[in-house]
Design a protein around this motif. Structure first.
Motif, PDB file in Angstrom:
ATOM      1  N   SER A  25       1.028  -1.200  -0.066  1.00  0.00           N
ATOM      2  CA  SER A  25       0.000  -0.023   0.017  1.00  0.00           C
ATOM      3  C   SER A  25       0.995   1.233   0.119  1.00  0.00           C
ATOM      4  CB  SER A  25      -0.833   0.028   1.232  1.00  0.00           C
ATOM      5  OG  SER A  25      -0.011  -0.022   2.338  1.00  0.00           O
ATOM      6  N   PRO A  26       0.678   1.990  -0.837  1.00  0.00           N
ATOM      7  CA  PRO A  26       1.442   3.359  -1.127  1.00  0.00           C
ATOM      8  C   PRO A  26       1.318   4.226   0.169  1.00  0.00           C
ATOM      9  CG  PRO A  26       0.011   3.457  -2.684  1.00  0.00           C
ATOM     10  CD  PRO A  26      -0.368   2.204  -2.049  1.00  0.00           C
ATOM     11  N   SER A  27       2.284   4.970   0.659  1.00  0.00           N
ATOM     12  CA  SER A  27       1.890   5.700   1.749  1.00  0.00           C
ATOM     13  C   SER A  27       1.649   7.202   1.221  1.00  0.00           C
ATOM     14  CB  SER A  27       3.038   5.761   2.757  1.00  0.00           C
ATOM     15  OG  SER A  27       4.400   6.078   2.186  1.00  0.00           O
ATOM     16  N   VAL A  28       1.049   7.888   1.573  1.00  0.00           N
ATOM     17  CA  VAL A  28       0.807   9.176   0.927  1.00  0.00           C
ATOM     18  C   VAL A  28       0.955  10.024   2.082  1.00  0.00           C
ATOM     19  CG1 VAL A  28      -0.899  10.518  -0.176  1.00  0.00           C
ATOM     20  CG2 VAL A  28      -0.926   8.342  -0.605  1.00  0.00           C
ATOM     21  N   TYR A  29       1.923  10.908   2.097  1.00  0.00           N
ATOM     22  CA  TYR A  29       1.928  12.172   2.996  1.00  0.00           C
ATOM     23  C   TYR A  29       0.976  13.155   2.791  1.00  0.00           C
ATOM     24  CZ  TYR A  29       6.426   9.402   4.044  1.00  0.00           C
ATOM     25  OH  TYR A  29       7.316   8.418   4.331  1.00  0.00           O
ATOM     26  N   SER A  30       0.597  13.862   3.864  1.00  0.00           N
ATOM     27  CA  SER A  30      -0.559  14.900   3.637  1.00  0.00           C
ATOM     28  C   SER A  30       0.240  16.224   3.393  1.00  0.00           C
ATOM     29  CB  SER A  30      -0.898  15.249   5.055  1.00  0.00           C
ATOM     30  OG  SER A  30      -0.208  15.402   6.153  1.00  0.00           O
ATOM     31  N   THR A  31       1.591  16.406   3.667  1.00  0.00           N
ATOM     32  CA  THR A  31       2.291  17.503   3.105  1.00  0.00           C
ATOM     33  C   THR A  31       3.800  17.052   2.805  1.00  0.00           C
ATOM     34  OG1 THR A  31       3.328  17.922   5.354  1.00  0.00           O
ATOM     35  CG2 THR A  31       1.278  19.157   4.783  1.00  0.00           C
ATOM     36  N   THR A  32       4.193  17.742   1.819  1.00  0.00           N
ATOM     37  CA  THR A  32       5.656  17.521   1.181  1.00  0.00           C
ATOM     38  C   THR A  32       6.695  18.287   2.226  1.00  0.00           C
ATOM     39  OG1 THR A  32       5.521  18.939  -0.471  1.00  0.00           O
ATOM     40  CG2 THR A  32       5.012  16.616  -1.125  1.00  0.00           C
ATOM     41  N   GLU A  33       7.758  17.692   2.487  1.00  0.00           N
ATOM     42  CA  GLU A  33       8.946  18.431   3.056  1.00  0.00           C
ATOM     43  C   GLU A  33       9.806  19.005   2.066  1.00  0.00           C
ATOM     44  OE1 GLU A  33      10.323  16.648   7.334  1.00  0.00           O
ATOM     45  OE2 GLU A  33      10.546  15.318   5.721  1.00  0.00           O
ATOM     46  N   SER A  34      10.328  20.267   2.375  1.00  0.00           N
ATOM     47  CA  SER A  34      11.447  20.726   1.433  1.00  0.00           C
ATOM     48  C   SER A  34      12.555  20.139   2.154  1.00  0.00           C
ATOM     49  CB  SER A  34      11.318  22.227   1.496  1.00  0.00           C
ATOM     50  OG  SER A  34      11.697  22.619   2.942  1.00  0.00           O
ATOM     51  N   PHE A  35      13.793  20.423   1.271  1.00  0.00           N
ATOM     52  CA  PHE A  35      15.039  20.022   1.752  1.00  0.00           C
ATOM     53  C   PHE A  35      15.368  20.488   3.023  1.00  0.00           C
ATOM     54  CE2 PHE A  35      19.720  20.558   1.891  1.00  0.00           C
ATOM     55  CZ  PHE A  35      20.095  19.222   1.704  1.00  0.00           C
ATOM     56  N   LYS A  36      15.420  21.661   3.285  1.00  0.00           N
ATOM     57  CA  LYS A  36      15.719  22.372   4.339  1.00  0.00           C
ATOM     58  C   LYS A  36      14.836  21.680   5.606  1.00  0.00           C
ATOM     59  CE  LYS A  36      15.759  26.884   6.780  1.00  0.00           C
ATOM     60  NZ  LYS A  36      15.597  28.212   6.603  1.00  0.00           N
ATOM     61  N   PHE A  39      16.151  18.225   6.322  1.00  0.00           N
ATOM     62  CA  PHE A  39      17.456  18.532   6.994  1.00  0.00           C
ATOM     63  C   PHE A  39      17.515  18.728   8.413  1.00  0.00           C
ATOM     64  CE2 PHE A  39      21.447  20.978   8.152  1.00  0.00           C
ATOM     65  CZ  PHE A  39      22.351  19.968   7.694  1.00  0.00           C
ATOM     66  N   LEU A  40      16.626  19.670   8.818  1.00  0.00           N
ATOM     67  CA  LEU A  40      16.278  20.165   9.981  1.00  0.00           C
ATOM     68  C   LEU A  40      16.050  19.220  10.937  1.00  0.00           C
ATOM     69  CD1 LEU A  40      15.343  23.882   9.748  1.00  0.00           C
ATOM     70  CD2 LEU A  40      17.645  23.056  10.512  1.00  0.00           C
ATOM     71  N   ARG A  41      14.734  18.435  10.389  1.00  0.00           N
ATOM     72  CA  ARG A  41      14.245  17.349  11.190  1.00  0.00           C
ATOM     73  C   ARG A  41      15.398  16.250  11.424  1.00  0.00           C
ATOM     74  NH1 ARG A  41      12.066  12.683   9.463  1.00  0.00           N
ATOM     75  NH2 ARG A  41      11.939  13.260   7.252  1.00  0.00           N
ATOM     76  N   LYS A  42      16.064  15.695  10.609  1.00  0.00           N
ATOM     77  CA  LYS A  42      17.024  14.702  10.645  1.00  0.00           C
ATOM     78  C   LYS A  42      18.021  14.992  11.640  1.00  0.00           C
ATOM     79  CE  LYS A  42      15.601  11.551   7.703  1.00  0.00           C
ATOM     80  NZ  LYS A  42      15.444   9.976   8.294  1.00  0.00           N
ATOM     81  N   THR A  43      18.504  16.428  11.624  1.00  0.00           N
ATOM     82  CA  THR A  43      19.548  16.796  12.414  1.00  0.00           C
ATOM     83  C   THR A  43      19.036  16.943  13.723  1.00  0.00           C
ATOM     84  OG1 THR A  43      20.501  18.249  10.768  1.00  0.00           O
ATOM     85  CG2 THR A  43      21.139  18.892  12.938  1.00  0.00           C
ATOM     86  N   ARG A  44      17.648  17.102  14.012  1.00  0.00           N
ATOM     87  CA  ARG A  44      17.502  17.225  15.515  1.00  0.00           C
ATOM     88  C   ARG A  44      17.064  15.909  15.989  1.00  0.00           C
ATOM     89  NH1 ARG A  44      12.457  19.607  14.012  1.00  0.00           N
ATOM     90  NH2 ARG A  44      13.300  21.401  12.896  1.00  0.00           N
ATOM     91  N   GLU A  45      16.767  14.787  15.015  1.00  0.00           N
ATOM     92  CA  GLU A  45      16.714  13.347  15.353  1.00  0.00           C
ATOM     93  C   GLU A  45      18.047  12.843  15.740  1.00  0.00           C
ATOM     94  OE1 GLU A  45      14.996  11.238  12.276  1.00  0.00           O
ATOM     95  OE2 GLU A  45      13.021  12.170  12.673  1.00  0.00           O
ATOM     96  N   ASN A  46      19.180  13.113  14.998  1.00  0.00           N
ATOM     97  CA  ASN A  46      20.521  12.353  15.278  1.00  0.00           C
ATOM     98  C   ASN A  46      21.489  13.761  15.165  1.00  0.00           C
ATOM     99  OD1 ASN A  46      22.735  11.039  15.921  1.00  0.00           O
ATOM    100  ND2 ASN A  46      22.086   9.426  14.279  1.00  0.00           N
ATOM    101  N   PRO A  47      21.748  14.499  15.904  1.00  0.00           N
ATOM    102  CA  PRO A  47      22.772  15.928  15.826  1.00  0.00           C
ATOM    103  C   PRO A  47      24.071  15.449  15.715  1.00  0.00           C
ATOM    104  CG  PRO A  47      21.948  15.572  18.087  1.00  0.00           C
ATOM    105  CD  PRO A  47      21.100  14.615  17.455  1.00  0.00           C
ATOM    106  N   MET A  48      24.572  14.137  16.263  1.00  0.00           N
ATOM    107  CA  MET A  48      26.182  13.650  15.947  1.00  0.00           C
ATOM    108  C   MET A  48      26.444  13.573  14.762  1.00  0.00           C
ATOM    109  SD  MET A  48      27.308  13.872  18.759  1.00  0.00           S
ATOM    110  CE  MET A  48      26.587  14.884  20.158  1.00  0.00           C
TER     111      MET A  48
END
Length: 106
Positions: A25-36, A39-48
């Motif tokens: 089943s394809p996952s459909v996101y309600s909103t699309t994320e920009s690159f920025k 990047f900020l979300r992934k940096t908050r998840e694992n800042p090291m």
């Protein structure tokens, strides 16, 4: 051995819709994320990881600069530092993967 008959799809192909694959089943996101934002979300998840990447790049750059200037001892030291920083980055990625896998368990 029997010959397969003609294949007739149940519904016509619609390019604007995702393909229907049995069992997936394809996952459909309600909103699309920009690159920025991503990047900020992934940096908050694992800042090291970004810290390790920056330290690797800094050690490489300074090591190449020292090599260019003829400071072979310092250049060798910085290349060894780069290897250590790369190892730190790999460990940070693996720890982040393990933490996210444990967090997603019910």
């Amino acid at each position: 051995m029997t010959t397969p008959g003609p294949v007739t799809p149940g519904t016509p192909f619609e390019p604007s819709q995702p393909p229907v694959v049995e069992g997936i089943s394809p996952s459909v996101y309600s909103t699309t994320e920009s690159f920025k934002e991503k990047f900020l979300r992934k940096t908050r998840e694992n800042p090291m990881v970004p810290l390790g990447c920056l330290s690797t790049a800094a050690a490489l750059t300074y090591g190449l600069y020292c090599f260019h200037r003829g400071q072979s001892q310092r250049s060798q030291l910085m290349m060894r530092t780069r290897i250590a920083a790369q190892g730190f980055t790999i460990v940070a990625i693996l720890v982040g993967l393990a933490a996210s896998a444990l967090k997603s368990r019910p």
